[in-house]
Design a protein around this motif. Sequence first.
Motif, PDB file in Angstrom:
ATOM      1  N   ASP A 204      48.560  50.881  27.682  1.00  0.00           N
ATOM      2  CA  ASP A 204      49.297  51.113  28.920  1.00  0.00           C
ATOM      3  C   ASP A 204      49.120  49.903  29.818  1.00  0.00           C
ATOM      4  O   ASP A 204      48.533  48.898  29.414  1.00  0.00           O
ATOM      5  N   HIS A 205      49.656  49.964  31.015  1.00  0.00           N
ATOM      6  CA  HIS A 205      49.633  48.822  31.930  1.00  0.00           C
ATOM      7  C   HIS A 205      48.982  49.222  33.253  1.00  0.00           C
ATOM      8  O   HIS A 205      49.600  49.139  34.315  1.00  0.00           O
ATOM      9  N   LEU A 206      47.730  49.651  33.158  1.00  0.00           N
ATOM     10  CA  LEU A 206      46.999  50.097  34.341  1.00  0.00           C
ATOM     11  C   LEU A 206      45.892  49.119  34.727  1.00  0.00           C
ATOM     12  O   LEU A 206      44.862  49.510  35.273  1.00  0.00           O
ATOM     13  N   GLY A 207      46.086  47.853  34.400  1.00  0.00           N
ATOM     14  CA  GLY A 207      45.149  46.831  34.837  1.00  0.00           C
ATOM     15  C   GLY A 207      43.886  46.768  33.993  1.00  0.00           C
ATOM     16  O   GLY A 207      43.890  47.026  32.787  1.00  0.00           O
ATOM     17  N   VAL A 208      42.777  46.428  34.661  1.00  0.00           N
ATOM     18  CA  VAL A 208      41.504  46.235  33.979  1.00  0.00           C
ATOM     19  C   VAL A 208      41.034  47.519  33.299  1.00  0.00           C
ATOM     20  O   VAL A 208      40.409  47.488  32.230  1.00  0.00           O
ATOM     21  N   THR A 209      41.332  48.668  33.899  1.00  0.00           N
ATOM     22  CA  THR A 209      40.901  49.932  33.292  1.00  0.00           C
ATOM     23  C   THR A 209      41.522  50.133  31.905  1.00  0.00           C
ATOM     24  O   THR A 209      40.906  50.757  31.038  1.00  0.00           O
ATOM     25  N   SER A 210      42.730  49.610  31.680  1.00  0.00           N
ATOM     26  CA  SER A 210      43.346  49.711  30.354  1.00  0.00           C
ATOM     27  C   SER A 210      42.530  48.936  29.324  1.00  0.00           C
ATOM     28  O   SER A 210      42.336  49.400  28.192  1.00  0.00           O
ATOM     29  N   VAL A 211      42.055  47.743  29.701  1.00  0.00           N
ATOM     30  CA  VAL A 211      41.257  46.927  28.786  1.00  0.00           C
ATOM     31  C   VAL A 211      39.953  47.639  28.444  1.00  0.00           C
ATOM     32  O   VAL A 211      39.533  47.699  27.280  1.00  0.00           O
ATOM     33  N   ILE A 212      39.289  48.183  29.462  1.00  0.00           N
ATOM     34  CA  ILE A 212      38.017  48.877  29.237  1.00  0.00           C
ATOM     35  C   ILE A 212      38.203  50.086  28.341  1.00  0.00           C
ATOM     36  O   ILE A 212      37.425  50.327  27.410  1.00  0.00           O
ATOM     37  N   ARG A 213      39.253  50.848  28.570  1.00  0.00           N
ATOM     38  CA  ARG A 213      39.482  52.068  27.805  1.00  0.00           C
ATOM     39  C   ARG A 213      39.823  51.768  26.347  1.00  0.00           C
ATOM     40  O   ARG A 213      39.254  52.370  25.425  1.00  0.00           O
ATOM     41  N   ASP A 214      40.739  50.829  26.099  1.00  0.00           N
ATOM     42  CA  ASP A 214      41.191  50.582  24.732  1.00  0.00           C
ATOM     43  C   ASP A 214      40.196  49.774  23.907  1.00  0.00           C
ATOM     44  O   ASP A 214      40.254  49.805  22.676  1.00  0.00           O
ATOM     45  N   LEU A 215      39.307  49.021  24.550  1.00  0.00           N
ATOM     46  CA  LEU A 215      38.261  48.304  23.814  1.00  0.00           C
ATOM     47  C   LEU A 215      36.950  49.076  23.789  1.00  0.00           C
ATOM     48  O   LEU A 215      35.954  48.571  23.256  1.00  0.00           O
ATOM     49  N   SER A 216      36.964  50.285  24.399  1.00  0.00           N
ATOM     50  CA  SER A 216      35.762  51.133  24.441  1.00  0.00           C
ATOM     51  C   SER A 216      34.572  50.410  25.061  1.00  0.00           C
ATOM     52  O   SER A 216      33.444  50.486  24.567  1.00  0.00           O
ATOM     53  N   LEU A 217      34.818  49.684  26.147  1.00  0.00           N
ATOM     54  CA  LEU A 217      33.745  48.991  26.851  1.00  0.00           C
ATOM     55  C   LEU A 217      33.018  49.952  27.786  1.00  0.00           C
ATOM     56  O   LEU A 217      33.552  50.992  28.174  1.00  0.00           O
ATOM     57  N   ASN A 218      31.805  49.583  28.137  1.00  0.00           N
ATOM     58  CA  ASN A 218      31.038  50.373  29.091  1.00  0.00           C
ATOM     59  C   ASN A 218      31.718  50.319  30.454  1.00  0.00           C
ATOM     60  O   ASN A 218      32.230  49.274  30.867  1.00  0.00           O
ATOM     61  N   ALA A 219      31.733  51.422  31.175  1.00  0.00           N
ATOM     62  CA  ALA A 219      32.394  51.480  32.482  1.00  0.00           C
ATOM     63  C   ALA A 219      31.791  50.487  33.475  1.00  0.00           C
ATOM     64  O   ALA A 219      32.461  50.064  34.425  1.00  0.00           O
ATOM     65  N   ARG A 220      30.541  50.093  33.254  1.00  0.00           N
ATOM     66  CA  ARG A 220      29.901  49.138  34.153  1.00  0.00           C
ATOM     67  C   ARG A 220      30.499  47.744  34.036  1.00  0.00           C
ATOM     68  O   ARG A 220      30.210  46.871  34.855  1.00  0.00           O
TER      69      ARG A 220
ATOM     70  N   TYR B 225      33.519  47.052  34.523  1.00  0.00           N
ATOM     71  CA  TYR B 225      34.688  46.953  35.407  1.00  0.00           C
ATOM     72  C   TYR B 225      34.498  45.866  36.462  1.00  0.00           C
ATOM     73  O   TYR B 225      35.375  45.008  36.651  1.00  0.00           O
ATOM     74  N   GLU B 226      33.380  45.879  37.169  1.00  0.00           N
ATOM     75  CA  GLU B 226      33.151  44.895  38.220  1.00  0.00           C
ATOM     76  C   GLU B 226      33.050  43.483  37.648  1.00  0.00           C
ATOM     77  O   GLU B 226      33.503  42.517  38.270  1.00  0.00           O
ATOM     78  N   THR B 227      32.457  43.341  36.475  1.00  0.00           N
ATOM     79  CA  THR B 227      32.358  42.023  35.847  1.00  0.00           C
ATOM     80  C   THR B 227      33.737  41.472  35.512  1.00  0.00           C
ATOM     81  O   THR B 227      34.020  40.289  35.714  1.00  0.00           O
ATOM     82  N   LEU B 228      34.611  42.329  34.986  1.00  0.00           N
ATOM     83  CA  LEU B 228      35.952  41.892  34.625  1.00  0.00           C
ATOM     84  C   LEU B 228      36.775  41.519  35.853  1.00  0.00           C
ATOM     85  O   LEU B 228      37.508  40.525  35.844  1.00  0.00           O
ATOM     86  N   THR B 229      36.678  42.301  36.920  1.00  0.00           N
ATOM     87  CA  THR B 229      37.425  41.958  38.133  1.00  0.00           C
ATOM     88  C   THR B 229      36.878  40.686  38.774  1.00  0.00           C
ATOM     89  O   THR B 229      37.642  39.909  39.361  1.00  0.00           O
ATOM     90  N   HIS B 230      35.564  40.458  38.649  1.00  0.00           N
ATOM     91  CA  HIS B 230      34.985  39.225  39.196  1.00  0.00           C
ATOM     92  C   HIS B 230      35.483  38.001  38.441  1.00  0.00           C
ATOM     93  O   HIS B 230      35.563  36.905  39.003  1.00  0.00           O
ATOM     94  N   PHE B 231      35.826  38.164  37.159  1.00  0.00           N
ATOM     95  CA  PHE B 231      36.296  37.029  36.359  1.00  0.00           C
ATOM     96  C   PHE B 231      37.494  36.346  37.017  1.00  0.00           C
ATOM     97  O   PHE B 231      37.602  35.116  37.005  1.00  0.00           O
ATOM     98  N   PHE B 232      38.400  37.121  37.599  1.00  0.00           N
ATOM     99  CA  PHE B 232      39.617  36.554  38.185  1.00  0.00           C
ATOM    100  C   PHE B 232      39.337  35.793  39.480  1.00  0.00           C
ATOM    101  O   PHE B 232      40.197  35.055  39.959  1.00  0.00           O
TER     102      PHE B 232
ATOM    103  N   VAL C 211      38.001  35.708  26.477  1.00  0.00           N
ATOM    104  CA  VAL C 211      38.411  36.174  25.151  1.00  0.00           C
ATOM    105  C   VAL C 211      38.547  37.699  25.143  1.00  0.00           C
ATOM    106  O   VAL C 211      39.502  38.250  24.577  1.00  0.00           O
ATOM    107  N   VAL C 212      37.598  38.389  25.781  1.00  0.00           N
ATOM    108  CA  VAL C 212      37.659  39.849  25.848  1.00  0.00           C
ATOM    109  C   VAL C 212      38.944  40.303  26.536  1.00  0.00           C
ATOM    110  O   VAL C 212      39.630  41.225  26.077  1.00  0.00           O
ATOM    111  N   LEU C 213      39.300  39.652  27.639  1.00  0.00           N
ATOM    112  CA  LEU C 213      40.498  40.035  28.379  1.00  0.00           C
ATOM    113  C   LEU C 213      41.773  39.759  27.577  1.00  0.00           C
ATOM    114  O   LEU C 213      42.700  40.576  27.572  1.00  0.00           O
TER     115      LEU C 213
END
Length: 257
Positions: free
Chosen positions: A37-53, A55-62, A26-28
């Motif tokens: 923008d279209h810079l991958g997972v970092t775009s999601v983290i930046r625009d949703l103001s998520l904690n930088a930590r 990143y690894e959890t989101l990439t593991h989801f895939f 749901v977060v993704l």
Amino acid sequence: MLKYMNNLLLPFRSCFSRQASFKWFVVLIVGFMLRSDHLGVTSVIRDLSLNARCYETLTHFFRSSAWLTSLLWQRWLQVVRQHAPLLVIQGRVVLVGDGMKQAKEGRRMPGVKRLHQESENDAKGEYIFGHLFGAIGILVGDSRKWFCLPLFMNLQDGVQTILGWKKSASEVETPSHVVQMIEQGFEAAKIRSSAVAFGSIFLVGSCLGAAEYVPPRFRNPHAPSDQSQIERGRLPTSPCKKAGARYVFCRYREFAV
């Protein structure tokens, strides 16, 4: 808006074996909708103001084993059938198929290969290195305007070696780009559950006219020898584009399952 999104996303819960995986899904989805923008997972983290930590959890989801692409796709077809205002012509919905070649700078990326460029622009090179995507969408909207809602997209060339790792020696090699698009449309028409199936469809695409050969599994055994489940022609009505005074008639193939 939030209630409507909840009604659309909640049916996907059964596709995940773990609650946490569904929440990250749901977060993704929300992140893909809101990102600037279209810079991958970092775009999601930046625009949703998520904690930088995260990143690894989101990439593991895939790479997670808690879900399967095939189950998500079937559920997506069901959601589209239940909620989208579909264009219906003579009792058939209209699917749109097309391919896209995306140039890539990296030569060691999976799926990147030398592709012929069909563009008539002389400024572009005859060949590029990149990815070949194939996509199937469905026409939705009202009498004022129609939109193509994506149903499926994947890499359709340059991945034969990767797919061969899962194939046995007796299996045939990966079919062509056009045949793969026909297969995707056919799967959307005949998906197992009757609640999901679109039934008879029109599959529209400028490249489909190149498919002179109809695979035997798409043929109708009850039809005359000169007919099949896939036929070529012009749509009974014209959702095709009009450029000035020039009409562009799209080729279509008809599936009746």
